[in-house]
Design an enzyme around this catalytic site. Structure first.
Site, PDB file in Angstrom:
ATOM      1  N   LYS A 171     -12.237  -6.169  -2.428  1.00 40.38           N
ATOM      2  CA  LYS A 171     -12.111  -7.535  -2.054  1.00 40.38           C
ATOM      3  C   LYS A 171     -13.202  -8.147  -1.495  1.00 40.38           C
ATOM      4  O   LYS A 171     -14.125  -7.411  -0.781  1.00 40.38           O
ATOM      5  CB  LYS A 171     -10.792  -7.958  -1.204  1.00 40.38           C
ATOM      6  CG  LYS A 171      -9.591  -7.610  -1.936  1.00 40.38           C
ATOM      7  CD  LYS A 171      -8.241  -8.104  -0.925  1.00 40.38           C
ATOM      8  CE  LYS A 171      -7.093  -8.125  -1.513  1.00 40.38           C
ATOM      9  NZ  LYS A 171      -6.037  -8.360  -1.037  1.00 40.38           N
ATOM     10  N   HIS A 242       0.482  -0.756  -7.290  1.00 37.89           N
ATOM     11  CA  HIS A 242       0.342  -0.631  -5.641  1.00 37.89           C
ATOM     12  C   HIS A 242       1.039  -0.103  -4.987  1.00 37.89           C
ATOM     13  O   HIS A 242       0.823   0.595  -3.963  1.00 37.89           O
ATOM     14  CB  HIS A 242       0.478  -2.335  -5.228  1.00 37.89           C
ATOM     15  CG  HIS A 242      -0.290  -2.949  -4.256  1.00 37.89           C
ATOM     16  ND1 HIS A 242      -1.617  -2.932  -4.325  1.00 37.89           N
ATOM     17  CD2 HIS A 242      -0.167  -3.106  -2.749  1.00 37.89           C
ATOM     18  CE1 HIS A 242      -2.264  -3.373  -3.351  1.00 37.89           C
ATOM     19  NE2 HIS A 242      -1.348  -3.441  -2.301  1.00 37.89           N
ATOM     20  N   HIS A 268      -9.803  -1.497   3.590  1.00 38.98           N
ATOM     21  CA  HIS A 268      -9.100  -2.627   4.379  1.00 38.98           C
ATOM     22  C   HIS A 268     -10.155  -3.040   5.547  1.00 38.98           C
ATOM     23  O   HIS A 268     -10.978  -2.424   6.123  1.00 38.98           O
ATOM     24  CB  HIS A 268      -7.955  -2.035   5.104  1.00 38.98           C
ATOM     25  CG  HIS A 268      -6.619  -1.800   4.305  1.00 38.98           C
ATOM     26  ND1 HIS A 268      -5.705  -0.949   4.854  1.00 38.98           N
ATOM     27  CD2 HIS A 268      -6.489  -2.611   3.315  1.00 38.98           C
ATOM     28  CE1 HIS A 268      -4.753  -1.056   4.054  1.00 38.98           C
ATOM     29  NE2 HIS A 268      -5.124  -1.787   2.977  1.00 38.98           N
TER      30      HIS A 268
END
Length: 300
Positions: A171, A242, A268
């Protein structure tokens, strides 16, 4: 206005195509509720009360869940921060709006005993291209904790020279390196050899996961593959890529891995996102405690 906002999300924020699509959809829904289109939208006239009314409308009339509503609030928050930055508005009217309270749901995961059987089956080599590709999809999702978009985006040159590690673009276009377990490394080499031997990819396509026509596999195809493979293995409950990512993190934590290490492997941004897996670990400990403690076994 929306087109410029989308370009900002793509170029500066570097959001994934799926996130950009969702943000655009949320903003367009908000404008439709206001009764205006992009050309007639006057952001400087929007108030915090308008945002509150929108939330009430969506949650009461549209029956949108708190989690989904929080994403829509995030979309408007990003929009008005961008408008404030560009000088189109004088203040951020979404800033006073808090996120809605959501119930804490534990991430679904596959029990270790069940996952061991799935992995053992995936380890077996064959000359069937689709079988090998699907097995490798399961193995990489589970042994590397990848997101769906990360898996689909893997190119064959993202691996190190000896295929002992993999560079992942996560991300926000952030990169991380994940190690390859030896049996997964051998599976990758076998799969790539299969692509070459069967001339699956005869173009310049660099993707690791291909269709039988040599094109990069789609997210939908991977999602369907995971559902079918887990269903075939008798996995109960939710079955998705997921879930395998959650399974990766849960099994590492249960085996004593450090929370910071798991955070780095998952990509993360904050430790808070990783800490949700401690709930699964505690739930497992309670189960063991209930079965093993003499007071539980012997009754009161």
């Amino acid at each position: 206005m929306i087109a410029d906002f989308v370009r900002y999300l793509e170029a500066e924020r570097r959001y994934s195509p799926l996130t950009v699509r969702n943000y655009r959809h949320d903003v367009e829904q908000f404008l439709a509720w206001l009764g205006v289109d992009d050309a007639r939208f006057e952001p400087q006239r929007i108030t915090t009360d308008d945002i509150r009314e929108w939330i009430l409308y969506r949650t009461e009339t549209g029956r949108v869940s708190a989690a989904s509503m929080n994403r829509e609030i995030s979309s408007l928050r990003a929009l008005f921060r961008w408008l404030l930055r560009t000088g189109a508005v004088g203040r951020d009217v979404v800033h006073p709006i808090p996120s809605l309270r959501t119930s804490q749901r534990l991430p679904a995961f596959v029990p270790e005993s069940r996952m061991n059987g799935i992995v053992s089956e995936c380890e077996c080599d064959s000359e069937d291209f689709v079988r090998e590709r699907n097995s490798l999809i399961i193995l990489l999702l589970y042994t590397c904790g990848l997101r769906l978009a990360e898996l689909v985006g893997i190119d064959r040159d993202d691996f190190s020279a000896d295929f002992s590690s993999l560079r992942i673009r996560g991300k926000g276009d952030k990169e991380r390196i994940v190690p390859m377990l030896e049996f997964v490394r051998e599976k990758i080499l076998h799969y790539i050899g299969l692509i070459e031997r069967q001339n699956i990819c005869i173009s310049s396509e660099k993707a690791l996961f291909l269709t039988h026509k040599g094109k990069r596999i789609s997210r939908t195809a991977v999602y369907r593959t995971v559902q079918e493979e887990l269903d075939r293995a008798g996995v109960q409950g939710k079955k998705s890529p997921h879930v395998l990512r959650h399974t990766f993190a849960t099994h590492l934590l249960n085996s004593g891995a450090d929370m910071r290490e798991i955070q780095e492997l998952l990509g993360h941004a904050s430790l808070q996102a990783t800490q949700v897996y401690t709930h699964n670990s505690i739930a497992r400990l309670r189960e063991i405690y209930a079965k093993a403690h003499p007071r539980e076994k012997g009754g009161k």
